[in-house]
Design a protein around this motif. Structure first.
Motif, mmCIF file in Angstrom:
data_model
loop_
_atom_site.group_PDB
_atom_site.id
_atom_site.type_symbol
_atom_site.label_atom_id
_atom_site.label_comp_id
_atom_site.label_asym_id
_atom_site.label_seq_id
_atom_site.Cartn_x
_atom_site.Cartn_y
_atom_site.Cartn_z
ATOM 1 N N UNK A 76 33.800 31.649 34.105
ATOM 2 C CA UNK A 76 34.106 32.829 34.921
ATOM 3 C C UNK A 76 34.847 33.776 33.988
ATOM 4 N N UNK A 77 34.310 34.978 33.813
ATOM 5 C CA UNK A 77 34.919 35.947 32.899
ATOM 6 C C UNK A 77 35.527 37.083 33.701
ATOM 7 N N UNK A 78 36.683 37.562 33.230
ATOM 8 C CA UNK A 78 37.435 38.580 33.979
ATOM 9 C C UNK A 78 37.796 39.757 33.094
ATOM 10 N N UNK A 79 37.731 40.940 33.682
ATOM 11 C CA UNK A 79 38.313 42.116 33.042
ATOM 12 C C UNK A 79 39.288 42.735 34.030
ATOM 13 N N UNK A 80 40.496 43.001 33.562
ATOM 14 C CA UNK A 80 41.493 43.672 34.396
ATOM 15 C C UNK A 80 41.880 44.967 33.696
ATOM 16 N N UNK A 81 41.589 46.087 34.329
ATOM 17 C CA UNK A 81 42.015 47.386 33.802
ATOM 18 C C UNK A 81 43.331 47.742 34.446
ATOM 19 N N UNK A 82 44.344 48.038 33.625
ATOM 20 C CA UNK A 82 45.670 48.347 34.185
ATOM 21 C C UNK A 82 46.084 49.768 33.821
ATOM 22 N N UNK A 83 46.980 50.308 34.605
ATOM 23 C CA UNK A 83 47.433 51.681 34.383
ATOM 24 C C UNK A 83 48.491 51.696 33.285
ATOM 25 N N UNK A 84 48.372 52.688 32.411
ATOM 26 C CA UNK A 84 49.173 52.768 31.193
ATOM 27 C C UNK A 84 50.253 53.829 31.344
ATOM 28 N N UNK A 85 51.399 53.622 30.695
ATOM 29 C CA UNK A 85 52.507 54.569 30.869
ATOM 30 C C UNK A 85 52.454 55.737 29.891
ATOM 31 N N UNK A 86 51.354 55.837 29.117
ATOM 32 C CA UNK A 86 51.257 56.953 28.167
ATOM 33 C C UNK A 86 49.803 57.337 27.987
ATOM 34 N N UNK A 87 49.587 58.605 27.693
ATOM 35 C CA UNK A 87 48.236 59.094 27.462
ATOM 36 C C UNK A 87 48.329 60.283 26.529
ATOM 37 N N UNK A 88 47.661 60.183 25.392
ATOM 38 C CA UNK A 88 47.679 61.253 24.395
ATOM 39 C C UNK A 88 49.108 61.757 24.147
ATOM 40 N N UNK A 89 49.999 60.809 23.981
ATOM 41 C CA UNK A 89 51.376 61.156 23.626
ATOM 42 C C UNK A 89 52.240 61.619 24.792
ATOM 43 N N UNK A 90 51.697 61.605 26.015
ATOM 44 C CA UNK A 90 52.502 62.061 27.153
ATOM 45 C C UNK A 90 52.915 60.880 28.005
ATOM 46 N N UNK A 91 54.074 61.026 28.616
ATOM 47 C CA UNK A 91 54.580 59.966 29.479
ATOM 48 C C UNK A 91 53.932 60.076 30.859
ATOM 49 N N UNK A 92 53.274 59.001 31.276
ATOM 50 C CA UNK A 92 52.612 58.985 32.579
ATOM 51 C C UNK A 92 53.515 58.256 33.569
ATOM 52 N N UNK A 93 53.765 58.895 34.718
ATOM 53 C CA UNK A 93 54.642 58.321 35.739
ATOM 54 C C UNK A 93 53.843 57.377 36.649
ATOM 55 N N UNK A 94 52.714 57.884 37.115
ATOM 56 C CA UNK A 94 51.805 57.039 37.894
ATOM 57 C C UNK A 94 50.413 57.648 37.886
ATOM 58 N N UNK A 138 37.063 43.160 37.334
ATOM 59 C CA UNK A 138 35.661 42.737 37.359
ATOM 60 C C UNK A 138 35.640 41.250 37.030
ATOM 61 N N UNK A 139 34.880 40.481 37.779
ATOM 62 C CA UNK A 139 34.773 39.051 37.497
ATOM 63 C C UNK A 139 33.321 38.618 37.666
ATOM 64 N N UNK A 140 32.863 37.802 36.749
ATOM 65 C CA UNK A 140 31.466 37.353 36.768
ATOM 66 C C UNK A 140 31.418 35.883 36.352
ATOM 67 N N UNK A 141 30.680 35.089 37.117
ATOM 68 C CA UNK A 141 30.515 33.680 36.741
ATOM 69 C C UNK A 141 29.078 33.405 36.328
ATOM 70 N N UNK A 142 28.931 32.418 35.434
ATOM 71 C CA UNK A 142 27.604 31.977 35.001
ATOM 72 C C UNK A 142 27.741 30.538 34.503
ATOM 73 N N UNK A 143 26.629 29.799 34.415
ATOM 74 C CA UNK A 143 26.731 28.397 33.987
ATOM 75 C C UNK A 143 27.393 28.256 32.622
ATOM 76 N N UNK A 144 27.063 29.169 31.701
ATOM 77 C CA UNK A 144 27.648 29.125 30.357
ATOM 78 C C UNK A 144 28.268 30.476 30.036
#
Lengths: 155, 99
Positions: free
Chosen positions: A36-54, A103-109
């Motif tokens: 079972x493979x997983x991808x977790x995208x999370x929100x980052x506190x910076x973008x192009x040198x700027x401070x991101x609040x939310x 995103x999560x996906x399962x497969x036999x291998x």
């Protein structure tokens, strides 16, 4: 449970509440799969040198769900061994460090679930009508994915 | 004048009422998220865009950045012609940023 009883499932969700990795894991783990493979995208506190609040996400809900289903259909054509697919995307205000997408996906291998996982998140960024606004201390801006097919900025 | 001339093509003047959905930057510029507008039934995507910009001139700023989704199918602004029906959903789609 025999292999035949665990029918392939596509689980798609757009949610205003916090996403749960555990819940998504439960949707894809299968007795007949060793991966079972997983991808977790999370929100980052910076973008192009700027401070991101939310961050704030919005979607064209009906079409976003339809496009996510199309991705699932494509994955099953490309990697027929894939068992379950789960795509959960968060909407509304998302505080820093929380998951905006899982995103999560399962497969036999593992090979197929890993390849399908990468395809899934890349295609989601290119085709699913969801938008993200970064909120800074005094202003905000809408972001653009370089994967979006009519994106004209620097790739 | 008069007499039995060849039949002239009559411009299609039927209008239909479609629902326009605005998202992200386009919703901010238009100042609303949804509205119903009357447009010619037969129309190119670019003509449709111009009709919408007539109502919300600030949208002109993002003309080169948007596509439509007409009945949930992506359509770039251009000469492609559509037959619209009353109740059809036309969405303004700024560059995507999901994920």
């Amino acid at each position: 449970m025999s292999e035949n009883e665990d029918k392939p499932k596509d689980a798609i969700g757009l949610k205003y509440e916090k996403l749960s990795l555990e819940e998504v894991a439960a949707l894809v783990i299968s007795p007949c799969c060793g991966a079972a493979s997983f991808f977790v995208g999370t929100t980052r506190n910076n973008s192009e040198g700027r401070k991101v609040i939310q961050l704030e996400y919005e979607a064209y809900t009906a079409m976003a769900e339809a496009e996510m289903k199309k991705i699932c259909t494509d994955i099953r054509l490309k990697w027929p061994s894939v068992k379950h697919i789960a795509i959960h995307h968060r909407l509304g205000l998302v505080p820093i460090s929380e998951a905006s997408v899982i995103v999560a996906i399962s497969s036999p291998h593992r090979a197929d679930s890993l390849k399908a996982l990468q395809y899934c998140i890349n295609t989601l960024k290119a085709t699913v009508p969801i938008w993200k606004k970064e909120i800074y201390e005094e202003e905000s801006s809408w972001k653009e994915n370089k994967e979006c097919f009519w994106f004209k900025g620097e790739k | 004048m008069g007499g039995a001339g060849p039949l002239r093509a009559i411009p299609c003047s039927d209008t239909v009422k479609v629902t326009v959905l605005y998202f992200a930057r386009s919703a901010e510029l238009a100042g609303l998220r949804t509205e119903t507008i009357s447009v010619p039934q037969q129309i190119t995507s670019l003509q449709l865009w111009r009709e919408i910009v007539k109502r919300h001139s600030r949208l002109a700023d993002i003309e080169d950045q948007v596509v439509f989704a007409i009945c949930q199918e992506y359509v770039p602004l251009g000469d492609q012609q559509f037959i619209l029906h009353t109740g059809d959903e036309v969405a303004i789609i700024p560059p995507l940023s999901g994920g």
